[in-house]
Design a protein around this motif. Sequence first.
Motif, mmCIF file in Angstrom:
data_model
loop_
_atom_site.group_PDB
_atom_site.id
_atom_site.type_symbol
_atom_site.label_atom_id
_atom_site.label_comp_id
_atom_site.label_asym_id
_atom_site.label_seq_id
_atom_site.Cartn_x
_atom_site.Cartn_y
_atom_site.Cartn_z
ATOM 1 N N TYR B 52 -19.367 -20.095 -1.330
ATOM 2 C CA TYR B 52 -18.935 -19.227 -0.235
ATOM 3 C C TYR B 52 -20.123 -18.369 0.244
ATOM 4 O O TYR B 52 -20.399 -18.289 1.449
ATOM 5 N N GLY B 53 -20.806 -17.781 -0.708
ATOM 6 C CA GLY B 53 -21.992 -16.993 -0.361
ATOM 7 C C GLY B 53 -23.037 -17.868 0.319
ATOM 8 O O GLY B 53 -23.616 -17.486 1.335
ATOM 9 N N TRP B 54 -23.269 -19.041 -0.250
ATOM 10 C CA TRP B 54 -24.241 -19.975 0.344
ATOM 11 C C TRP B 54 -23.866 -20.325 1.781
ATOM 12 O O TRP B 54 -24.725 -20.516 2.634
ATOM 13 N N GLY B 55 -22.566 -20.423 2.038
ATOM 14 C CA GLY B 55 -22.102 -20.752 3.388
ATOM 15 C C GLY B 55 -22.605 -19.750 4.415
ATOM 16 O O GLY B 55 -23.013 -20.125 5.514
ATOM 17 N N TYR B 56 -22.595 -18.483 4.019
ATOM 18 C CA TYR B 56 -23.108 -17.462 4.940
ATOM 19 C C TYR B 56 -24.631 -17.474 4.976
ATOM 20 O O TYR B 56 -25.258 -17.394 6.031
ATOM 21 N N THR B 57 -25.222 -17.561 3.773
ATOM 22 C CA THR B 57 -26.687 -17.583 3.692
ATOM 23 C C THR B 57 -27.258 -18.694 4.578
ATOM 24 O O THR B 57 -28.201 -18.474 5.352
ATOM 25 N N LEU B 58 -26.651 -19.872 4.467
ATOM 26 C CA LEU B 58 -27.170 -21.017 5.239
ATOM 27 C C LEU B 58 -26.881 -20.868 6.731
ATOM 28 O O LEU B 58 -27.637 -21.338 7.569
ATOM 29 N N TYR B 59 -25.766 -20.208 7.035
ATOM 30 C CA TYR B 59 -25.467 -19.963 8.454
ATOM 31 C C TYR B 59 -26.565 -19.107 9.085
ATOM 32 O O TYR B 59 -27.109 -19.441 10.143
ATOM 33 N N TYR B 60 -26.895 -18.017 8.389
ATOM 34 C CA TYR B 60 -27.982 -17.174 8.907
ATOM 35 C C TYR B 60 -29.296 -17.946 8.915
ATOM 36 O O TYR B 60 -30.076 -17.878 9.874
ATOM 37 N N ALA B 61 -29.536 -18.679 7.840
ATOM 38 C CA ALA B 61 -30.795 -19.428 7.741
ATOM 39 C C ALA B 61 -30.959 -20.386 8.907
ATOM 40 O O ALA B 61 -32.062 -20.585 9.418
#
Lengths: 516, 359, 321
Positions: B52-61
């Motif tokens: 879930y956290g990665w989902g946001y991290t990658l979205y910003y990335a």
Amino acid sequence: MGRQDPAAPFAIELRGISKAFGPVQANKDISIQVARGSIHGIIGENGAGKSTLMSILYGFYKADSGEIVINGHPTTIPDSQSAIRAGIGMVFQHFKLVQNFTVLENIILGVEEGRLLAPSLSKARKVLAELAREYELEVEPDALIEDLSVGHLQRVEILKALYRQADILILDEPTGVLTPAEADHLFRILRGLKEQGKTIILITHKLREIMEITDTVSVMRRGEMTATLPTAGTSPEQLAELMVGRKVLLRVEKAPASPGRIVLEIDDLRVRDPQGVERLKGVNLTLRAGEILGIAGVAGNGQSELLEVLGGISQATGRVKINGQEIDLTGKHSDGRSRRAQGIAHVPEDRQTRGLIMDFAAWENMAFGYHHAPAYQKNAALMDNAAIRADCAAKMERFDVRPQVPALAARNFSGGNQQKLVVAREIERNPDLLLIGQPTRGVDIGAVEFIHKQILALRDAGKAVLLVSVELDEILSRSDRIAVMFDGRIMGERLPGATDERELGLLMAGIGEEAA
Amino acid sequence: MGGMPKWADALLVPLLSLIIAFVISGLVILLIGEDPVEALWIMVTGALGSTYGWGYTLYYATNFIFTGLAVAVAFHAGLFNIGGEGQATMGGLGVALACLALPWPHWSLALLASTLLSAVFGAAWAALPAWLQAKRGSHIVITTIMFNFIAAAVLNYLLVNVMRPRGSMDPATARFPAETNLPDLHAILGAVGIPFAKGTPANISLILALLACGLVWVTIWRTRLGYEIRAFGKSEKAAVYAGIRPIRITMYAMLISGALAGLMAVNTVQGETNRLLLNSVEGAGFIGIAVALMGRSHPVGVIFAAILFGFLYQGGAELALWTRIPKELIIVIQALVILFTGALDEMVRAPLRRLWRMR
Amino acid sequence: MDFATIIQILDSTVRLATPLLLACLAGLFSERSGIFDIGLEGKMLIAAFASGAAAAVSGSVWIGLLAGIGASLVFAAIHGLASITFRGNQLISGVAINFLASGLTVLLGQKWFGLGGRTPSLEGAARFEPITLPFARALADLPAIGPVYYELISGHSILVYVAAVAVPVSAWLLYRTRFGLRLRAVGENPAAVDTAGISVTGIRYAAVAITGLLCGLAGAYLACGLSAGFGREMTAGKGFIALAALIFAKWRPWHALLACLLFGLLEAISIRYQNIDLGFVLIPVQFTQALPYLLTVVILAGFVGKAIPPRAGGDPYVKER
């Protein structure tokens, strides 16, 4: 030797000056003595260490060891301010003037009296008028620097030094940018200054100037002072030998040229610079296959512009034909790429700012300008870097470029090897016409001979070579035919066997039958 | 320069700069009375501890990859494109027009159209500053700054006066049809059997971004255009000698740069909000500067730097949620990274170089 | 539009132009010395925050002013360090400074005051009071001249007058003093200054310090004069408008005054009127807001008088051999 009282101390005495930049020893244990009221020449090749020595004297660098004695007093010169206080004035090769300031403003910069400008300006105006009367140093005090000619700019620099009450004046290659008439005027000024008891140090690599104006001369080679002699007791040949360290052949054996068909035809070529000043004023030239045409002239008389137009760097009007085909001088096809396609190769005058990308590896530079060449492409979209690397390695081998490492960035090669990279790239294209500007500037003797041989071989293979150089020796010894440029025009053509330096010098100064 | 090998310059300098930036940020956290170690722990678990956290991290990335590449390509041509913000704003307009213009039967077609239009709009917004720089010598940094503000005004006008649906008070476009919604990482990775959290904004644009990295790498290091761009960026005088036309290269480099910045909008506008809002770029255009500097203008470096900043953004949001540290901490870190990798890099490099000489 | 409305708009123009003018002159000193500064925005912002915070805590606007100047000077020093001592990229340094201010102001504001980045409202001695000029009241009733003097010229806070005086002082400093001569020389040809035995570094740092001082004044005026306290992102692009005005004025003090008044007027109009109906065409407020940027692009493009920046601008000075 001036009016030197034998008991009086020397104006400048350097004792055992050494300076290293990393592994490079720029000055090695240098000692000289310069008598007050004399003109002392320092001669040496590019990179011999002359400028470093003068920079130490002017406080730009700190010597690693050694002592500076001014008028008998040991002096330390940590910065330019101290040099000025010690009575040293410097006229740099590249003028240090503020373009949009007036002459007066430039003169007082750094020696203003008090916080407000008005008093300094009116004082400087008075002093300037006196100096102008005394030394033939006329300049309009309210003129903007950007509006003045080179000769005037140099006068402003000298005035700056005199305004700072300099007793010792150092001039670094002062005549490089001057016409012979302007140079004569400069020498008159220098003699006048000497009469007034000023001491002058003249840095140059021109033997003629040393012989003409100096009282004593020091020769530098590879960071060392090889000799100091009274000028009257030496000869150009002796100085040349001291400069390069062995007997120089001023004439080279080469087979006579056998010119063939016309390769290059230039008709009424004209160029304006961005400021609207006409730099080429109707140049006409022809150049045949199997011939080296040397262009002589003082720097700044249109030679660079000629090379740039032919190389596709700048635009022009008039007509230029290559192998009978007229080429585009203004439109879509007047760029370096089109010129190369027409069989023109170009070794530019300044390899570091034009001929090479200093941060690119040697192999990337080997494709520079030829990066569209079919041999360098993998397919329609991609370049074939492996092919370029292999090609570069082969050319480095043939031209003995050291170190032989294609991946090394251009900036890590020595001047001579950088030039070999450029020459290899251009000559190996087997062009119909080779443009080559200042081929040996800043290049060591060994590389000079190698490069000259390559140019000769190209000529003997039936190609045309246009050689531009400000070194008269180089022009005289390498060309099959010589054209002299002055003020954007061809002043005349001569055959090297049927002319001499004196005649060429007159033409370079704008004195000749065409101008009459 | 000598002394320091290439890899050290490419890896150690950004790394050391990052460490300095983190240490200073840690001091700032201490200054505002919080525990930096705990803060880091919250950021790591919040941004990287779950898919879930990665989902946001990658979205910003994803955003930062696009804007980072945009800045990097311009850097290669010796140009500083500070206008990513405006170009991405215009890209958003392109995405909105693409999604609202036609009743797309499938997201893939809509994606194709929005990709194309966002790139064209972003490139168009970079075209005028590029032309002014090439033809008139107007400093591109200043013109692109001005164009950021002009883009904001244009979008404001269009959203308030033209594109706002009747009766809505929000300065925003209508919601895009559901057919244009892009599949998220949950759907994409689920299709190949990898479990990934639902409801995160990371979407197929990430793949588009990675694709863009590959294309940029090939363009810069394997094509004639890339060769010319790099040569021009190192020395304009030499480039002209080699027959490279400055106007052409300035235009091409800035068009590519603008297009990349514009593409970012596919991720935010079509992938997340599903309508065009005011200020949907939210500073990502500027973060591109930090990302390109950190990543040394290399696509691989850009990917890593973008993920780092994605982590910082998601971690920063978590911090704001669980501690009294506002998410503006991230802006401070970003500022420090830009400062140390871009402006004070000599300060970081000099001691490293000395270290190398001592060996 | 009646006379009173015009006076009101012009009065607001003066207020809005003041921070622009201070920041614009700030940029002028830096850029004339060869240091590009796109970090005016950040310096103004941190100064606004520091002055707002210090004034709120101490209750004295003067302490606020000092804090604002101090904060701005620290940021100017960072820019100097990066662009003069370490010869870094001046533009990137400016970008970093803008972000640093943007982040730090909210971070510290939230920590100290817990108001979401705002500082507490200022009143009384914590704000700059309007100053009534001599005879303003007595002359107020005179037709035409009275209102102009009483409403437009009189009744502003001290920094407005400081900004006005700063224009001739800057011009005098730049063109009539030794410091000005050296400063302009350093921005055109640092090698000429260096060989004349003057420290390029020293002059550039002095210029950057003046920039910090003036940005500090601009920020303090924003937080303690124009508004009653600091609000997050309260500069809202004013630093960039000031930069635009600087280019518009071609780096000259008197022209900077005119440019800032023009841009201040545009801002005053866009605040007062949403859209302007000229009868045949409706000018949207966004156009008025974007006009300073558009005008600057036109000037930069050189279609109406080319803006040529100082020649050495943006280049760190490296002594040549």
